[in-house]
Every structure is written in structure tokens, then in C-alpha cells.
Design a protein around this motif. Sequence first.
Motif, PDB file in Angstrom:
ATOM      1  N   ILE A  48     -18.250 -27.869  17.799  1.00  0.00           N
ATOM      2  CA  ILE A  48     -18.161 -26.787  16.765  1.00  0.00           C
ATOM      3  C   ILE A  48     -19.091 -27.011  15.813  1.00  0.00           C
ATOM      4  O   ILE A  48     -19.503 -26.086  15.289  1.00  0.00           O
ATOM      5  N   GLU A 192     -17.610 -22.970  22.910  1.00  0.00           N
ATOM      6  CA  GLU A 192     -18.129 -21.732  22.878  1.00  0.00           C
ATOM      7  C   GLU A 192     -17.019 -20.668  23.702  1.00  0.00           C
ATOM      8  O   GLU A 192     -16.956 -19.342  23.064  1.00  0.00           O
ATOM      9  N   GLU A 193     -16.809 -21.376  24.774  1.00  0.00           N
ATOM     10  CA  GLU A 193     -15.965 -20.262  25.840  1.00  0.00           C
ATOM     11  C   GLU A 193     -14.678 -19.977  25.244  1.00  0.00           C
ATOM     12  O   GLU A 193     -14.164 -18.925  25.452  1.00  0.00           O
ATOM     13  N   GLY A 195     -14.201 -19.465  22.014  1.00  0.00           N
ATOM     14  CA  GLY A 195     -14.546 -18.921  20.619  1.00  0.00           C
ATOM     15  C   GLY A 195     -14.374 -19.711  19.582  1.00  0.00           C
ATOM     16  O   GLY A 195     -14.273 -19.226  18.429  1.00  0.00           O
ATOM     17  N   ILE A 197     -16.082 -21.607  16.727  1.00  0.00           N
ATOM     18  CA  ILE A 197     -17.598 -21.788  16.441  1.00  0.00           C
ATOM     19  C   ILE A 197     -17.544 -22.015  14.853  1.00  0.00           C
ATOM     20  O   ILE A 197     -18.394 -22.076  14.371  1.00  0.00           O
TER      21      ILE A 197
END
Length: 399
Positions: A48, A192-193, A195, A197
Amino acid sequence: MVASYFGSGSVFIASSAGVRYGYSLLWAVVGAVLLGYMAQDMSARLGIFGESLAAFAREKLGRTVSTVLMVLLSVGCVAWTLELTAAVGKGIVVLFGLQAIGWGPFAYLTGLAAIVIGILGYDWVEKIMVSMMFALLVSYVFVAGASSPDIVAAATGFVPVLGGMNGMVLAVSILGTTALWPNFFLESELVEEKGWIGADAIPDMRRDLAIGYAVGGITTIAIVVASAAVLRPAGYEQLETFLTPGKAMATVLGEWAMVVFLVGTLAAAFNSIIPIMWAPAYIIRETLGGEYAESRRTFLIIYVAGVGLGSLSPLVHQYLGLSVIDMIILFPAYNAVVGLPVTAALLFWAVNDSDVMGEHTNGVTLNVLNAALILIAAYSAYSAGRLVIETILTGGLAG
């Protein structure tokens, strides 16, 4: 990623712990779950706020050294896949009475099926694994409840007691199959998959991990409890064959228990193959860098080759003399004494690097807690590493 750690190794290692030591290794399950959670929390925060763990290795160690290291670690992933394809193949043979054919052809077919599913998108694979994981939880908790365990004796099992060198090997195996080091790489790759971030994603990430590890940990505890309550009182001292736990449970609880046990083992094994072999595909590609880092073709080549090698479990059985049970117990232990210490140290380094993490490096409290993973992994490697490797090379647990 949490769903991926619960494979055939978890089922049979937990069963073996219950048979040999009753409830006395339940503490090892709890410890492994906590350490796995902490390590994946570090990995997720690295992804992250910084970069993937494999990218960090390339940056700090250089392309050549990091790639060699990732290839060596990937040997452990292939070893895991060997035991998983063997477990699925054996489970199919036992369930459908196909002993005349043998489990070898089904191990090869398992690898083929894993290749086909593994090249699907992340969302599909996640849905499949999570659904199977919850089904396993319900099944094994039901079996444990039907076994009428001694609640007081079970409660004492959460107090740490080793039980000699063999008990140490089993405790290390529990750690190796729960605190799954490939997941530490994958978590940093796949945030990232999900979400995730930014800092706002931390509570969601930790809730996701907490639920997942709770499901896996409770399922593992249920298997230890059922084995301790049913198999040990029935006179079983070890799991001599793949069928032993199911047959014993069928004798006491009825045929339904054997079916649940074997179907669960088969499902758990297949559930783990794909993410475990995703790990080499991601980390080798990442450490190669350049055009390879984003290449879907490179990913697929490494993944297919890795699963293909992992499908050769019948040859391992033939030439090393390892039974399916040997592979199921020993290969996770191998990963605990080889892959886990290296990965834990690399991850600890990464989350304390201010150039990568900025202001989100570990604080003192987290460092104290997370250092436990490195210390335990290092101690496991020191105390049981030689024994585990010698056992693999000398024909298995009965060798």
C-alpha cells in the motif's frame, strides 16, 4: 490469500498433531495464526505505502542476486505443489474406489486443472477459494462437534508444550502450513486488486485478514480436536496411510465422517495450488524487472512450468520413496525451515526502510511483535531444519 494457506498439509498435519499429542499442540495453531496475520499485515502495508516485496528485493540486492534468491524460494512452492497434487490424486482414488488405476494419473490431471483455472482473472479465483474455505469451516467444525471432545483437556492445549523433537517437527509444520511465506509476497503484489491504495484502506485490510485467519485457524483447531477426541482414544498413534483418519472417524462417527474428511482434504489441497504457484510467477517476473515485470506472457510461462513440475509427485514417490502422507507433512515443514526465515527477514527489512515506506515504517510496538516471527522462524530452522531435510532424503517419516 488467507484461503490459500489451508491445504492438505493443514488437514493432515492437524490430524497428526491430534493423534500423536492429543490437544497439546493447539497452542501452535494459535501462534501460527497470529504470526501469519502479523506478517501479512506487514506485507499489505508494504504494498500500500511502498512497493511489492519482490521489487524491494531487486532494489536492495540487485537483479541477479534477487532473481537467484526468488528461484531458490520457488523450489519450495514446487515442493508444496507436489504434495498438493499427490493429495488430490490420492483423494480421488479413495473416494471413487479407483485403486486399480492408482493416484498418479489423477495427480497429473490435477496439475492440468490448476493450470486452466490459474490463468483466469483474480476475481474468479478469489470467489472459488473463499467459497471452498467457508465450506471446509462448516464441515470440520461439524465433525469436531460430533466427536464430543473433552473441553477441559482441549483448553489446556492452548498452553505451550513441545513434546520432544517430533513434537517440534509437527509444531514447525503447523507454522509452515499456516504462516505461508508465498502469501507475504502475494499480499504486497495484489493489494491493488482489492482497491487498497492508501491509509484509509488499512482498517479494511486488517478486517479482511482477521476474518480470514480466524476461519482458517478455527478450521485447523477443529481438525486437531476431532482427531484427539476420536483417533487417539481409538488407539491410533500415527497416521499410517492416507485413509487412516477417515476410516477411524467412520468407525466411531459413521461413514459420513470419512466422506467429509476426504472431500475436505481434496478440496483444501486443490484450493492451495493456484495461489502458491502464482507466487513464483509474480516474484521471478518482478525481480527480472524491465519488460518482464509487466509481462503477462512471462507470468503464464513461469506459472505453467511451475505447476507442471509440481504435477510430478508420482515420480517423487517412485524415486525418493516418499508416501503421500510424507509429502503432505514434510514439504510444508521444509518451507517453514527454509522459505519462512528468509522471507520474514526480507519483509521485516522492507517495512522498516524509510526510503520505501516513508512515515509508515513499523513503530516500536509493531517491531517487537513482528520480530517474534523472525526469531521463531530462525529457531525452527536451527532446531528442526536438519531433521526435516534428512527425513525427506531418507525415505520419509518411516524411513
